[in-house]
Design an enzyme around this catalytic site. Structure first.
Site, PDB file in Angstrom:
ATOM      1  N   HIS A 160       0.883  -1.275   0.122  1.00 10.14           N
ATOM      2  CA  HIS A 160       0.150   0.100  -0.021  1.00 10.14           C
ATOM      3  C   HIS A 160       0.845   1.367  -0.049  1.00 10.14           C
ATOM      4  O   HIS A 160       0.418   2.331   0.482  1.00 10.14           O
ATOM      5  CB  HIS A 160      -0.954  -0.070   1.182  1.00 10.14           C
ATOM      6  CG  HIS A 160      -1.669  -1.276   1.437  1.00 10.14           C
ATOM      7  ND1 HIS A 160      -3.080  -1.639   1.046  1.00 10.14           N
ATOM      8  CD2 HIS A 160      -1.336  -2.438   2.089  1.00 10.14           C
ATOM      9  CE1 HIS A 160      -3.406  -2.443   1.228  1.00 10.14           C
ATOM     10  NE2 HIS A 160      -2.540  -3.256   1.927  1.00 10.14           N
ATOM     11  N   SER A 282      14.506  21.397 -16.703  1.00  9.85           N
ATOM     12  CA  SER A 282      13.286  22.131 -16.970  1.00  9.85           C
ATOM     13  C   SER A 282      13.834  23.419 -17.771  1.00  9.85           C
ATOM     14  O   SER A 282      15.007  24.148 -17.461  1.00  9.85           O
ATOM     15  CB  SER A 282      12.850  22.508 -15.711  1.00  9.85           C
ATOM     16  OG  SER A 282      12.024  23.814 -15.619  1.00  9.85           O
ATOM     17  N   LYS A 288      15.970  21.461 -11.857  1.00  9.55           N
ATOM     18  CA  LYS A 288      15.261  20.311 -11.829  1.00  9.55           C
ATOM     19  C   LYS A 288      15.962  19.200 -12.719  1.00  9.55           C
ATOM     20  O   LYS A 288      16.882  19.531 -13.564  1.00  9.55           O
ATOM     21  CB  LYS A 288      13.894  20.432 -12.683  1.00  9.55           C
ATOM     22  CG  LYS A 288      12.867  21.167 -12.078  1.00  9.55           C
ATOM     23  CD  LYS A 288      12.220  20.598 -10.703  1.00  9.55           C
ATOM     24  CE  LYS A 288      11.552  19.283 -11.013  1.00  9.55           C
ATOM     25  NZ  LYS A 288      10.311  19.596 -11.766  1.00  9.55           N
ATOM     26  N   GLU A 295       9.113   8.098 -17.260  1.00  8.58           N
ATOM     27  CA  GLU A 295       7.922   8.592 -17.491  1.00  8.58           C
ATOM     28  C   GLU A 295       7.259   8.177 -18.788  1.00  8.58           C
ATOM     29  O   GLU A 295       6.155   7.776 -18.996  1.00  8.58           O
ATOM     30  CB  GLU A 295       7.898  10.109 -17.221  1.00  8.58           C
ATOM     31  CG  GLU A 295       7.923  10.184 -15.772  1.00  8.58           C
ATOM     32  CD  GLU A 295       7.991  12.198 -15.656  1.00  8.58           C
ATOM     33  OE1 GLU A 295       7.398  12.668 -14.540  1.00  8.58           O
ATOM     34  OE2 GLU A 295       8.807  12.728 -16.265  1.00  8.58           O
TER      35      GLU A 295
END
Ligand code: ARG
Length: 445
Positions: A160, A282, A288, A295
């Site tokens: 979980h 970024s 970043k 992804e």
């Protein structure tokens, strides 16, 4: 063949030329350049069978075969182009053959149809790509295994997404290794199931010629021999569906791993650092470093599911035998193959180059009562029934939460207030590293 139909395999019964819009809509050339080679391979085997059965003389067979090889060479050399005037790859190859060797080329299509031909082409291609994907899986598994062995660090295991029990980074990576080994078997199994040759099934009803389908099957390496039923042989797209379904499951595995890489590389976890080469920055936030590779694997997984779904839906209402709807198997397979191939390659690189951060993993182990289950195991080893032990440890956890302490920080006296079964050796028993050396947990080391 009338001039107006010089890029068609049919035309005799038509009074009017095909509309340009229809020609464009109907052509599969946009997406099937990869079928030129298997189509020619299938045709060469078909010619050998025709010679074997006396439908062509040896000399005719040699000329046609040489002509087919020439078409392939010219195609590879870029001297001929497979363009949208050709309805499909079969049309392109046959007409190119006739252009080279003249009327003799018109004998090639005896005792076959594009319906059995397209399926044999696809099976040859799908089998070959299954082997290529298997190689990529093997490479990825080798990297996973090496990375796992190099990183035996203790880390929190989750259920979980809540800290649960201690595991090792090595073992966590090896879970993906196990998944990919199943994916590998799924691909091999799909190949074993599909390994029957459709060539010779004709349009749907075989042929009046006494051809030898077993001969063709052998020529093309189909270990299961010819398809059992002509109609099924041309109407079947199970083999593409099965491959797409194996691809979907494989992508689901890669996507879960991608998700973990994304989580682990966040500041919240900080368990790993991805290599600069597989991350991006970024345009506005100078600090970043984003896990775009992972992804994209996660994001493209949906495309593969979509490819499977598109073909399942295309097939579900089709009457036997062939229907043009089925031509879309090529789009679905090619798109899914692109995603799977690219995803396996990039994931292999991301795993090979990531840096594990064992201190962060160890720090996370120490918060969240990851030894609570082992405290209960200790009580059981000292005669307390498990359900009672579970309740006792639950009470200890509440006590610790209120006192902002971990279980191993309690004194023996404090522990004995919950159960007299506790002895001094409890502290050794629930030490996070020691836990991994007990019972079958050693397998995780
Ligand atoms: N290109 C077609 C396909 O892959 C094969 C041709 C089917 N036959 C036909 N009569 N249209 O499905």
């Amino acid at each position: 063949m009338p001039d107006a139909y010089s890029t068609k395999l049919w035309g005799g019964r038509f009074r009017e030329k095909e509309d340009a819009l229809m020609q464009h809509f109907n052509s599969e050339c946009w997406r099937t350049d990869w079928l030129v080679e298997p189509d020619i391979e299938g045709s060469i085997a078909h010619v050998a069978m025709q010679v074997h059965c006396g439908l062509l003389t040896e000399a005719e067979g040699e000329t046609i075969t040489a002509g087919l090889r020439q078409v392939l060479d010219d195609y590879w050399a870029g001297q001929i182009a497979y363009t949208p005037e050709y309805e499909d790859v079969h049309t392109f190859v046959e007409l190119q053959l006739i252009r080279r060797i003249g009327d003799l080329g018109k004998k090639l299509h005896t005792a076959r149809s594009r319906n059995d031909q397209c399926n044999v082409d696809m099976k040859l291609y799908v089998k070959r790509q299954a082997a290529a994907v298997t190689e990529l899986i093997d490479r990825f598994c080798t990297t996973l295994h090496r990375k796992a062995v190099e990183n035996p660090w203790i880390m929190p295991g989750y259920t979980h997404l809540q800290r649960a029990q201690v595991v090792t980074f090595k073992y966590h990576l090896m879970a993906y290794h196990a998944m990919l080994q199943r994916d590998r078997r799924r691909l091999q199994n799909a190949v074993a199931v599909m390994d029957e040759c459709p060539l010779g099934c004709g349009a749907l009803a075989g042929t009046t010629h006494a051809i030898d389908r077993a001969f063709t099957a052998r020529q093309l390496g189909f270990t299961g021999g010819p398809c059992a039923n002509f109609m099924d042989g041309v109407a079947d797209r199970d083999f593409v569906l099965e491959m797409l379904s194996a691809f979907s499951i494989l992508m689901m595995h890669l996507s879960r791993l991608a998700e973990e890489l994304i989580l682990w590389s966040s500041s919240e976890f900080g368990f790993i650092e991805l290599d600069d080469k597989y991350t991006t920055g970024s345009s506005i936030m100078p600090q970043k470093k984003n896990p775009d590779g992972a992804e994209l694997v996660r994001g493209r997984t949906g495309r593969v599911y979509g490819d499977l779904m598109a073909l399942l839906c295309a097939m579900k209402g089709l009457p036997l035998a062939y229907n043009k709807d089925m031509q879309q198997d090529k789009d679905s397979f090619a798109d899914a193959l692109d995603v799977v191939t690219a995803s396996l390659a990039i994931m292999e690189r991301m795993i090979a180059t990531l840096k594990a951060k064992p201190e962060a993993m160890r720090a996370a182990v120490q918060h969240g009562f990851l030894n609570a289950t082992e405290v209960a195991d200790y009580l059981v080893a000292h005669g307390v029934p498990f359900r009672d032990a579970h309740g006792i440890v639950g009470q200890i956890v509440i006590f610790c939460e209120d006192a902002n302490r971990s279980i191993e920080q309690l004194t023996l006296e404090e522990l004995r207030r919950f159960s007299p079964a506790f002895e001094q050796d409890i502290f050794e028993y629930i030490d996070y590293d020691a836990i991994l050396h007990k019972g079958i947990k050693r397998e995780m080391l």
